[in-house]
Motif scaffolding. Structure first.
Motif, PDB file in Angstrom:
ATOM      1  N   THR A 100      19.536  10.943 -28.052  1.00 42.77           N
ATOM      2  CA  THR A 100      18.469  10.490 -27.172  1.00 42.77           C
ATOM      3  C   THR A 100      18.955   9.496 -26.132  1.00 42.77           C
ATOM      4  O   THR A 100      18.224   9.155 -25.227  1.00 42.77           O
ATOM      5  N   GLN A 101      20.150   9.030 -26.288  1.00 44.33           N
ATOM      6  CA  GLN A 101      20.734   8.121 -25.308  1.00 44.33           C
ATOM      7  C   GLN A 101      22.248   8.240 -25.370  1.00 44.33           C
ATOM      8  O   GLN A 101      22.799   8.700 -26.350  1.00 44.33           O
ATOM      9  N   TYR A 102      22.890   7.855 -24.309  1.00 48.72           N
ATOM     10  CA  TYR A 102      24.346   7.847 -24.279  1.00 48.72           C
ATOM     11  C   TYR A 102      24.816   6.407 -24.283  1.00 48.72           C
ATOM     12  O   TYR A 102      24.339   5.594 -23.498  1.00 48.72           O
ATOM     13  N   ASP A 103      25.726   6.108 -25.168  1.00 51.49           N
ATOM     14  CA  ASP A 103      26.263   4.768 -25.290  1.00 51.49           C
ATOM     15  C   ASP A 103      27.677   4.764 -24.715  1.00 51.49           C
ATOM     16  O   ASP A 103      28.420   5.726 -24.876  1.00 51.49           O
ATOM     17  N   ALA A 104      28.039   3.701 -24.054  1.00 53.90           N
ATOM     18  CA  ALA A 104      29.353   3.618 -23.424  1.00 53.90           C
ATOM     19  C   ALA A 104      30.468   3.562 -24.457  1.00 53.90           C
ATOM     20  O   ALA A 104      30.334   2.936 -25.503  1.00 53.90           O
ATOM     21  N   LEU A 105      31.568   4.214 -24.148  1.00 50.47           N
ATOM     22  CA  LEU A 105      32.741   4.130 -25.020  1.00 50.47           C
ATOM     23  C   LEU A 105      33.289   2.707 -25.047  1.00 50.47           C
ATOM     24  O   LEU A 105      34.054   2.351 -25.924  1.00 50.47           O
ATOM     25  N   ARG A 120      33.988  -2.936 -16.979  1.00 45.22           N
ATOM     26  CA  ARG A 120      34.785  -2.429 -15.868  1.00 45.22           C
ATOM     27  C   ARG A 120      35.439  -1.097 -16.239  1.00 45.22           C
ATOM     28  O   ARG A 120      35.777  -0.311 -15.372  1.00 45.22           O
ATOM     29  N   LYS A 121      35.605  -0.847 -17.526  1.00 46.36           N
ATOM     30  CA  LYS A 121      36.201   0.398 -18.026  1.00 46.36           C
ATOM     31  C   LYS A 121      35.297   0.978 -19.108  1.00 46.36           C
ATOM     32  O   LYS A 121      34.570   0.261 -19.784  1.00 46.36           O
ATOM     33  N   ALA A 122      35.366   2.290 -19.295  1.00 42.45           N
ATOM     34  CA  ALA A 122      34.666   2.997 -20.379  1.00 42.45           C
ATOM     35  C   ALA A 122      33.148   2.804 -20.339  1.00 42.45           C
ATOM     36  O   ALA A 122      32.492   2.705 -21.360  1.00 42.45           O
ATOM     37  N   SER A 123      32.573   2.762 -19.147  1.00 38.45           N
ATOM     38  CA  SER A 123      31.133   2.602 -18.954  1.00 38.45           C
ATOM     39  C   SER A 123      30.457   3.976 -18.854  1.00 38.45           C
ATOM     40  O   SER A 123      31.108   4.983 -18.619  1.00 38.45           O
ATOM     41  N   VAL A 124      29.132   3.996 -19.000  1.00 36.96           N
ATOM     42  CA  VAL A 124      28.376   5.228 -18.785  1.00 36.96           C
ATOM     43  C   VAL A 124      27.915   5.361 -17.335  1.00 36.96           C
ATOM     44  O   VAL A 124      27.261   6.335 -16.986  1.00 36.96           O
ATOM     45  N   LEU A 125      28.248   4.393 -16.495  1.00 36.38           N
ATOM     46  CA  LEU A 125      27.806   4.415 -15.109  1.00 36.38           C
ATOM     47  C   LEU A 125      28.167   5.705 -14.371  1.00 36.38           C
ATOM     48  O   LEU A 125      27.307   6.274 -13.691  1.00 36.38           O
ATOM     49  N   PRO A 126      29.385   6.246 -14.513  1.00 35.63           N
ATOM     50  CA  PRO A 126      29.686   7.509 -13.829  1.00 35.63           C
ATOM     51  C   PRO A 126      28.776   8.666 -14.262  1.00 35.63           C
ATOM     52  O   PRO A 126      28.400   9.505 -13.449  1.00 35.63           O
ATOM     53  N   ILE A 127      28.385   8.681 -15.518  1.00 33.20           N
ATOM     54  CA  ILE A 127      27.461   9.710 -16.002  1.00 33.20           C
ATOM     55  C   ILE A 127      26.067   9.462 -15.427  1.00 33.20           C
ATOM     56  O   ILE A 127      25.404  10.376 -14.951  1.00 33.20           O
ATOM     57  N   ALA A 128      25.634   8.207 -15.426  1.00 36.59           N
ATOM     58  CA  ALA A 128      24.298   7.863 -14.931  1.00 36.59           C
ATOM     59  C   ALA A 128      24.158   8.170 -13.448  1.00 36.59           C
ATOM     60  O   ALA A 128      23.086   8.578 -13.000  1.00 36.59           O
ATOM     61  N   GLU A 129      25.217   7.985 -12.694  1.00 35.54           N
ATOM     62  CA  GLU A 129      25.145   8.230 -11.255  1.00 35.54           C
ATOM     63  C   GLU A 129      24.996   9.713 -10.924  1.00 35.54           C
ATOM     64  O   GLU A 129      24.382  10.072  -9.931  1.00 35.54           O
TER      65      GLU A 129
END
Length: 76
Positions: A10-15, A38-47
């Motif tokens: 139901t959600q994606y958690d950052a590595l 700064r590394k291993a974030s979910v931001l690229p997926i969210a964008e």
């Protein structure tokens, strides 16, 4: 290899939340998560977003009911 649950249902958690010793996924320094990721974030997926397919089954209607009883796990 790091094997961990990432709450991918139901959600994606950052590595970046998965540490092993003083390292994150892919060997990043765990200190890179201080004050933000700064590394291993979910931001690229969210964008970019995530798209998938699903099938919704109305089992209550199939059984001729308005709703299912709590705990009713019988196959249709």
């Amino acid at each position: 290899m790091i094997s961990c649950s990432l709450q991918g249902s139901t959600q994606y958690d950052a590595l970046g939340h998965a540490w092993y010793g003083d390292q994150l996924y892919n060997g990043y320094d765990a200190m890179s998560t201080i004050g933000g990721m700064r590394k291993a974030s979910v931001l690229p997926i969210a964008e970019r977003g995530i798209v998938g397919r699903a099938v919704l089954l109305d089992l209550a209607r199939f059984r001729g009911k308005d709703s299912l009883e709590r705990g009713d796990v019988r196959p249709p």
